[in-house]
Design an enzyme around this catalytic site. Sequence first.
Site, short mmCIF file in Angstrom:
data_model
loop_
_atom_site.label_atom_id
_atom_site.label_comp_id
_atom_site.label_asym_id
_atom_site.label_seq_id
_atom_site.Cartn_x
_atom_site.Cartn_y
_atom_site.Cartn_z
N GLY A 47 0.82 -1.29 0.09
CA GLY A 47 0.20 -0.11 0.05
C GLY A 47 0.91 1.42 0.08
O GLY A 47 2.03 1.11 0.24
N GLN A 52 2.74 10.36 1.55
CA GLN A 52 3.86 9.74 1.71
C GLN A 52 4.88 10.38 0.43
O GLN A 52 6.10 10.29 0.62
CB GLN A 52 3.93 8.50 1.23
CG GLN A 52 3.26 7.82 2.73
CD GLN A 52 3.16 6.00 2.79
OE1 GLN A 52 2.23 5.55 2.39
NE2 GLN A 52 4.34 5.79 3.46
N CYS A 96 6.50 0.19 6.83
CA CYS A 96 5.95 1.20 6.04
C CYS A 96 7.08 2.00 5.51
O CYS A 96 8.33 2.08 5.88
CB CYS A 96 5.62 2.45 7.24
SG CYS A 96 4.89 4.02 6.51
N LEU A 97 6.92 2.58 3.93
CA LEU A 97 7.91 3.07 3.26
C LEU A 97 8.51 4.10 4.10
O LEU A 97 9.49 4.54 3.88
CB LEU A 97 7.21 3.21 2.01
CG LEU A 97 6.87 2.08 1.29
CD1 LEU A 97 5.94 2.72 -0.24
CD2 LEU A 97 7.88 1.35 0.69
N HIS A 138 -3.92 1.43 7.93
CA HIS A 138 -2.49 1.82 8.04
C HIS A 138 -2.43 3.06 6.89
O HIS A 138 -1.89 4.13 7.10
CB HIS A 138 -1.57 0.74 7.60
CG HIS A 138 -0.19 1.14 7.45
ND1 HIS A 138 1.00 0.77 8.36
CD2 HIS A 138 0.32 2.20 6.34
CE1 HIS A 138 1.82 1.25 7.85
NE2 HIS A 138 1.78 2.12 6.72
N GLU A 139 -3.02 2.86 5.68
CA GLU A 139 -2.91 3.64 4.66
C GLU A 139 -4.09 5.05 5.17
O GLU A 139 -3.36 6.22 4.69
CB GLU A 139 -3.12 3.26 3.36
CG GLU A 139 -2.44 2.08 2.76
CD GLU A 139 -0.76 2.51 3.00
OE1 GLU A 139 -0.28 3.62 2.78
OE2 GLU A 139 0.07 1.46 2.96
N HIS A 142 -2.23 7.39 7.27
CA HIS A 142 -1.44 8.51 6.64
C HIS A 142 -2.17 9.94 6.30
O HIS A 142 -1.46 10.87 6.46
CB HIS A 142 -0.58 7.93 5.40
CG HIS A 142 0.36 6.97 5.39
ND1 HIS A 142 1.64 7.52 6.14
CD2 HIS A 142 0.59 5.66 5.26
CE1 HIS A 142 2.37 6.37 6.25
NE2 HIS A 142 1.83 5.46 5.73
NI NI Z 1 2.93 3.59 5.73
#
Ligand code: NI
Length: 178
Positions: A47, A52, A96-97, A138-139, A142
């Site tokens: 995702g 981000q 997470c990225l 999670h997304e 953000h």
């Molecule tokens: Ni993330």
Amino acid sequence: MAVLDILTLPDERLKRVSAPVERFDGELHAFLDDLEATRRAGPAAVGIAAPQVNRHQRILIVDVSSRRKTTHHGHLILINPEIVHWEGFETGREGCLSVPDYTGNVIRASHIQIKARDPDGNPLEFEMAGFEARAVQHEMDHLDGLLFIDRLVSRRTDLFRRKVYRRAGDGEATPEAG
Ligand code: NI
């Protein structure tokens, strides 16, 4: 298409609250192509969310279809997503990225019902469970300026240093063995 730069901790821009999308136009579609290319680049993630890559709008992509034994709805682009119902709790490992060096154990709702828009502004509605529900939650965090590390019960016991990205499918919201 372009692979965009990912903001990483402790970049303060990750804490911004994102605004709803109002225009479902060609510019949005071009951005979605770039966001998808970014999700797939490097350690391919399940995702990614627009903030981000420093676009503070309520846009996310989730695709957990690469994970075995997971029920899912395939590749999802969710614009202005909202959770309209949730049930149950589950603890699972996430990555997470934007937090490349760590994973953590996070409590999430195990079942959710969401409403969103597709890239053309048409309404969508899904019920989802397990890992897909986790990835969407999670997304969505953000979009409200939250990272998984903000949801740890204890950084001492629930935060883990990541050794290496192992394969495609690791990355965002990755539950790991240990
Ligand atoms: Ni993330």
